[in-house]
Write an enzyme that holds these catalytic residues in place. Sequence first.
Site, short mmCIF file in Angstrom:
data_model
loop_
_atom_site.label_atom_id
_atom_site.label_comp_id
_atom_site.label_asym_id
_atom_site.label_seq_id
_atom_site.Cartn_x
_atom_site.Cartn_y
_atom_site.Cartn_z
N HIS A 164 0.83 -1.22 0.00
CA HIS A 164 0.00 0.00 0.00
C HIS A 164 0.86 1.26 0.00
O HIS A 164 0.45 2.30 0.50
CB HIS A 164 -0.96 0.03 1.19
CG HIS A 164 -1.68 -1.25 1.42
ND1 HIS A 164 -2.87 -1.56 0.79
CD2 HIS A 164 -1.36 -2.33 2.17
CE1 HIS A 164 -3.26 -2.77 1.16
NE2 HIS A 164 -2.34 -3.27 1.99
N SER A 285 15.91 20.92 -16.83
CA SER A 285 14.70 21.68 -17.10
C SER A 285 15.13 23.01 -17.71
O SER A 285 16.17 23.56 -17.37
CB SER A 285 13.95 21.92 -15.79
OG SER A 285 13.15 23.07 -15.90
N LYS A 291 17.06 21.17 -11.62
CA LYS A 291 16.43 19.89 -11.92
C LYS A 291 17.31 18.91 -12.69
O LYS A 291 18.03 19.29 -13.59
CB LYS A 291 15.16 20.14 -12.76
CG LYS A 291 14.07 20.87 -12.02
CD LYS A 291 13.31 19.96 -11.07
CE LYS A 291 12.51 18.95 -11.83
NZ LYS A 291 11.09 19.17 -11.80
N GLU A 298 10.71 7.71 -17.20
CA GLU A 298 9.33 8.17 -17.41
C GLU A 298 8.83 7.78 -18.79
O GLU A 298 7.68 7.36 -18.97
CB GLU A 298 9.25 9.68 -17.24
CG GLU A 298 9.50 10.14 -15.82
CD GLU A 298 9.67 11.66 -15.74
OE1 GLU A 298 8.68 12.35 -16.00
OE2 GLU A 298 10.78 12.12 -15.47
#
Length: 467
Positions: A164, A285, A291, A298
């Site tokens: 969970h 970025s 970043k 992804e």
Amino acid sequence: MSNDPLANKAQAWSALFSEPMSELVKRYTASVDFDRRLWRADIAGSLAHAEMLAAQGVIGAQDLAGIRRGMAQITEEIESGRFEWKLELEDVHLNIEARLTALVGDAGKRLHTGRSRNDQVATDVRLWLRGEIDDLALHLAEMQRALVEQAAGHAETVMPGFTHMQVAQPVSFAHHLLAYVEMFARDAERLADLRRRVNRLPLGAAALAGTSYPLDRERVAAALGFEGVCQNSLDAVSDRDFALEFSAFAAICMVHVSRLAEEIVLWMSQNFGFINLADRYCTGSSIMPQKRNPDVAELARGKSGRVVGHLMALITLMKGQPLTYNKDNQEDKEPLFDTVDTLRDTLRIMAEMVGGIVVHADAMERAALRGYATATDLADYLVKKGLPFRDAHEAVAHAVKVALQQGVDLAELPLATLQGFHPAIGDDVFAVLTLRGSLNARNVLGGTAPAQVRAQIERHRARLAAA
Ligand code: ARG
């Protein structure tokens, strides 16, 4: 108009047609822009067919020699990029046949004896896919090797295992990675299994009903390395379940990839800080200078969507098609091609990336300490002292509540406090409450104990060395 039947699309099949196809229909029905990828399989299939026709006395030795010579030249032309693909000739099959006839005359026109594009295309796709399957099997093995070798250094690196998405019990990072090895090993099994059903010969089914020429289908199958011959001509030209199976395999495999990719993204986020990825797998970025984004992971996660989508496309394509061949089937190729390309690239890049993971063992360990991951161990300890498990569970719940209130770990509670939850608790409890004690205790086949994990690593290494 030329009297070469393939030179003009208006007459590609017969003199029955009295007007040329409209430009739009030509474009709409043509597949050569994508199915030319099948050219090698198409030529291999044609040569095997021609050799069999000659052996059966259906065409002459001269014809076979011409076909071989023409195909050798066509191969050379395609490889060197000089082959002129023509949209008017619709697909890869008609393009190659037309060129063959231009090169060797009547012998080229005899090639199609006892054959139809219907059994031809089914053969080509199967042959092509078989080659891709063998290549993908290598990449799947590489993926597993990368995971096993990354795992090899981390049988004692403790991280929280989650259920969970809540800290559950300590596991080793190696154990966690080996879970993915199991998934990819099953994918490889599925692939090997479905390969047997891909690897059957449709040629000889002709358009749909078989042919009146004395073909030797077994001979063609042997020449092309097929394990068997499709036993019903109607089925041979019409079903694409072999492609569906492959696509289902690929979708499942990409779902496995997506889970690993998701974890890599999470582990790399500042909130976890479990791992770092080499710069070459990250991007920056354009607006936030601090970043470093795990774009590759992804994208791998995202690309699982299109592969699952292709499975839906293929299944829907086949649903409700009456026997036998229908032009719908031409739509099987692009999803299949993209599935192969996407899966191959994804496996390659993920294997590389896994090899480049830098582990922050201290962060993993701190996270494991934060969530009372050894609470089950305390319960098990009490069970070994004679308590029924449910009572032990309840006693530990009280202990966790107090530890939470005090903001400490279970192992930081004084013995006297612990004994307040149950008098059976002795000072041997502290060995149980450590992360390493917890890990070592799970010394069951398939468990996270380092001894078990090391044995699994050796089993995988031996298995993958043989692969
Ligand atoms: N390009 C076609 C395909 O991919 C080849 C088979 C065409 N057969 C036919 N009867 N039109 O399915």
